[in-house]
Design a protein around this motif. Structure first.
Motif, mmCIF file in Angstrom:
data_model
loop_
_atom_site.group_PDB
_atom_site.id
_atom_site.type_symbol
_atom_site.label_atom_id
_atom_site.label_comp_id
_atom_site.label_asym_id
_atom_site.label_seq_id
_atom_site.Cartn_x
_atom_site.Cartn_y
_atom_site.Cartn_z
ATOM 1 N N MET A 63 133.448 -54.758 42.072
ATOM 2 C CA MET A 63 133.077 -55.670 40.980
ATOM 3 C C MET A 63 133.547 -57.096 41.276
ATOM 4 S SD MET A 63 133.670 -53.482 37.492
ATOM 5 C CE MET A 63 132.864 -54.756 36.534
ATOM 6 N N GLU A 84 135.796 -54.705 31.297
ATOM 7 C CA GLU A 84 135.500 -53.505 32.090
ATOM 8 C C GLU A 84 136.431 -53.406 33.299
ATOM 9 O OE1 GLU A 84 131.767 -51.484 34.570
ATOM 10 O OE2 GLU A 84 131.448 -53.265 33.315
ATOM 11 N N ILE A 85 136.676 -54.546 33.955
ATOM 12 C CA ILE A 85 137.573 -54.547 35.122
ATOM 13 C C ILE A 85 138.988 -54.189 34.702
ATOM 14 C CG2 ILE A 85 138.690 -56.069 36.815
ATOM 15 C CD1 ILE A 85 136.043 -57.488 37.134
ATOM 16 N N ASP A 87 135.431 -66.894 37.485
ATOM 17 C CA ASP A 87 135.636 -65.720 36.636
ATOM 18 C C ASP A 87 136.806 -64.876 37.135
ATOM 19 O OD1 ASP A 87 133.546 -66.400 34.985
ATOM 20 O OD2 ASP A 87 132.063 -65.227 36.089
ATOM 21 N N GLU A 138 125.777 -65.598 28.302
ATOM 22 C CA GLU A 138 126.469 -65.534 29.590
ATOM 23 C C GLU A 138 127.972 -65.394 29.384
ATOM 24 O OE1 GLU A 138 127.059 -68.246 33.619
ATOM 25 O OE2 GLU A 138 125.509 -68.756 32.149
ATOM 26 N N LEU A 158 132.723 -59.220 28.691
ATOM 27 C CA LEU A 158 132.531 -57.777 28.822
ATOM 28 C C LEU A 158 132.896 -57.295 30.223
ATOM 29 C CD1 LEU A 158 129.139 -57.303 26.912
ATOM 30 C CD2 LEU A 158 131.373 -56.404 26.231
ATOM 31 N N ARG A 159 132.504 -58.082 31.249
ATOM 32 C CA ARG A 159 132.816 -57.724 32.622
ATOM 33 C C ARG A 159 134.330 -57.739 32.859
ATOM 34 N NH1 ARG A 159 129.152 -60.655 34.713
ATOM 35 N NH2 ARG A 159 130.391 -62.459 35.317
ATOM 36 N N ASN A 208 128.750 -61.869 28.355
ATOM 37 C CA ASN A 208 128.658 -60.966 29.500
ATOM 38 C C ASN A 208 129.904 -61.073 30.384
ATOM 39 O OD1 ASN A 208 126.154 -60.021 28.729
ATOM 40 N ND2 ASN A 208 125.020 -61.500 29.981
ATOM 41 N N THR A 209 130.394 -62.284 30.553
ATOM 42 C CA THR A 209 131.611 -62.483 31.349
ATOM 43 C C THR A 209 132.792 -61.773 30.717
ATOM 44 O OG1 THR A 209 130.812 -64.632 32.120
ATOM 45 C CG2 THR A 209 133.180 -64.221 32.292
ATOM 46 N N HIS A 259 131.373 -59.323 43.498
ATOM 47 C CA HIS A 259 130.143 -59.877 42.932
ATOM 48 C C HIS A 259 130.426 -60.869 41.802
ATOM 49 C CE1 HIS A 259 128.677 -56.142 44.877
ATOM 50 N NE2 HIS A 259 127.580 -56.852 45.094
ATOM 51 N N MET A 260 131.691 -61.248 41.639
ATOM 52 C CA MET A 260 132.050 -62.188 40.577
ATOM 53 C C MET A 260 132.244 -63.594 41.139
ATOM 54 S SD MET A 260 134.739 -60.038 38.212
ATOM 55 C CE MET A 260 135.112 -61.483 37.206
#
Length: 453
Positions: A32, A16-17, A40, A6, A12-13, A9-10, A35-36
């Protein structure tokens, strides 16, 4: 393992942002962010440079802004709030917990604070006024008022029906507080007891009469220590008359423990524990310059002591080569003791009853370390320079400085605490001054006495 996945993944997100933001894909970033989780988004804001942070905040949904503000560090939050309209700040605080609301309002400049209060609905204004009435750093400032109270003369079945009608419980609820008609605290009933005991029993028959409460004036650090020792999830807060005012939950205590740890770590470097990593250059420079100035003064004090022995250094240049060893060893030894004592004070291990034993212990450690390293440095210097007297001189200085370092490292935080000065902030500077001056004076003074003709 799932937690690690998890976290990856955070990250990576967030990466990406950041890339999308740098590419100007603002619509994509807004989707994006929607949905966070607020925590985060707060991490993303704190990890962004000053300019990018402003753009990101404008892309955060207004319904999420209040929750995000709760998660931000004070320095970052203040920077964002400074650019917000007071009416928007008031709207963002509507669903804030009382303690977070009070913390945020306290950090606002007076003019903005008055505008925000004026923009609030009457109910929120009353809530803010009550939250701000308790001193900062007290249990009252830390508590929330979202408590569920019950009477002792009703049955568990009645309580269960009441909770079903209510439809929800405040976050972090693990027990219900029992009060009388005057709202005085009598005890508590855990949810486990409520669900597993005979529903025909009365609350009085199953409640824990020995449940502890927290005085509203108690310092938040003491509250954190109680939670740690008692393994509480939540605890009621009461006034002098034992009236229930609210409750403190474990999530607030985690924040207190983290802030205390960050405060100790950052204070030792002369930094604010809430300092923004990506603050503007001029702002950060001003903050750090103060501490550098203090260190310069202490260094000049040590240099002033060394200036008394200029003639000695002219005659014996080898002393200049060796002069840094003794203060350096003293500084390290003293820092070890200082850190240990500050930690002991923070977790409540050190009190009036054991301070004398602690000082005796550190004195003994300083003496043993002094003898050990004095013998070692004496042998090294004597063999290196083929001068037994010089070896004895530096050995004596080493012994005296390690002894002084042990005493200073233990006593300085205790003395600072008595005069209400933060040991983590000032202890390191005072200790360094002591070990530098004692080390230089002991080494050069002894050398002047024994080595000069």
């Amino acid at each position: 393992m799932p937690e690690a996945i998890e976290l990856d993944n955070t990250q990576l997100r967030l990466h990406e942002i950041t890339r999308a933001l740098n590419s100007g894909m603002f619509v994509h970033v807004r989707r994006m962010l929607a949905h966070m989780a607020p925590c985060d988004i707060a991490l993303l804001l704190e990890s962004s440079p000053h300019k990018g942070r402003s753009v990101l905040w404008q892309l955060v949904d207004s319904d999420l802004q209040g929750e995000v503000l709760e998660e931000l560090s004070e320095d970052v939050r203040n920077g964002i709030i400074a650019r917000m309209d007071p009416a928007l700040i008031a709207a963002a605080t509507e669903d804030m917990d009382d303690d977070d609301l009070a913390e945020m309002l306290r950090s606002l400049p007076e003019t903005i604070y008055q505008e925000v209060i004026g923009s609030m609905a009457s109910q929120d204004r009353e809530r803010a006024t009550l939250a701000l009435s308790y001193p900062e750093g007290s249990a009252g400032a830390l508590m929330n008022t979202d408590t569920v109270t019950i009477r002792p003369d009703v049955t568990l079945d009645v309580v269960l029906r009441y909770l079903r009608l209510k439809g929800e419980l405040p976050e972090g609820t693990d027990e219900l507080y029992v009060v009388d008609k005057t709202n005085s605290f009598l005890g508590a009933v855990s949810l486990a007891t409520l669900l597993t005991r005979n529903p025909d029993l009365s609350v009085r028959e199953v409640m824990d009469e020995h449940c502890e409460s927290i005085p509203v004036t108690m310092d938040e650090s003491e509250v954190a220590q109680l939670f740690e020792r008692r393994n509480w999830i939540s605890a009621p807060v009461v006034d002098e008359s034992q009236h229930v005012l609210g409750r403190i939950t474990i999530d607030d205590i985690v924040d207190v423990i983290r802030e205390d740890a960050e405060h100790s770590m950052m204070s030792m470097a002369g930094l604010d524990d809430e300092e923004d990593t990506f603050a503007p250059v001029v702002k950060s420079t001003k903050r750090r310059s103060v501490w550098l100035g203090v260190n310069l003064i202490t260094a000049l004090m040590a240099a002033f002591v060394a200036s008394f022995f200029e003639s000695t250094l002219d005659i014996l240049p080898v002393l200049a080569v060796l002069n840094g060893i003794v203060p350096s060893m003293g500084g390290v030894a003293g820092s070890q003791t200082l850190t240990l004592v500050i930690r002991g004070m923070a977790v409540g291990h050190i009190n009036q009853a054991n301070q004398r034993f602690l000082l005796s212990k550190e004195l003994a450690i300083g003496a043993l370390n002094g003898m050990l390293w004095a013998l070692l440095i004496a042998g090294v210097v004597a063999l290196w320079k083929w001068d037994f007297t010089l070896g004895c001189v530096i050995a004596f200085a080493m012994f005296m400085n390690l002894l002084a370092a042990g005493i200073a490292g233990a006593s300085i935080p205790l003395l600072l605490k008595r005069v209400n000065i933060d040991p983590a902030l000032a202890g390191g500077v005072i200790l360094t001054t002591v070990t530098d001056i004692v080390g230089i004076f002991a080494f050069l003074g002894t050398a002047t006495w024994f080595l000069l003709p």
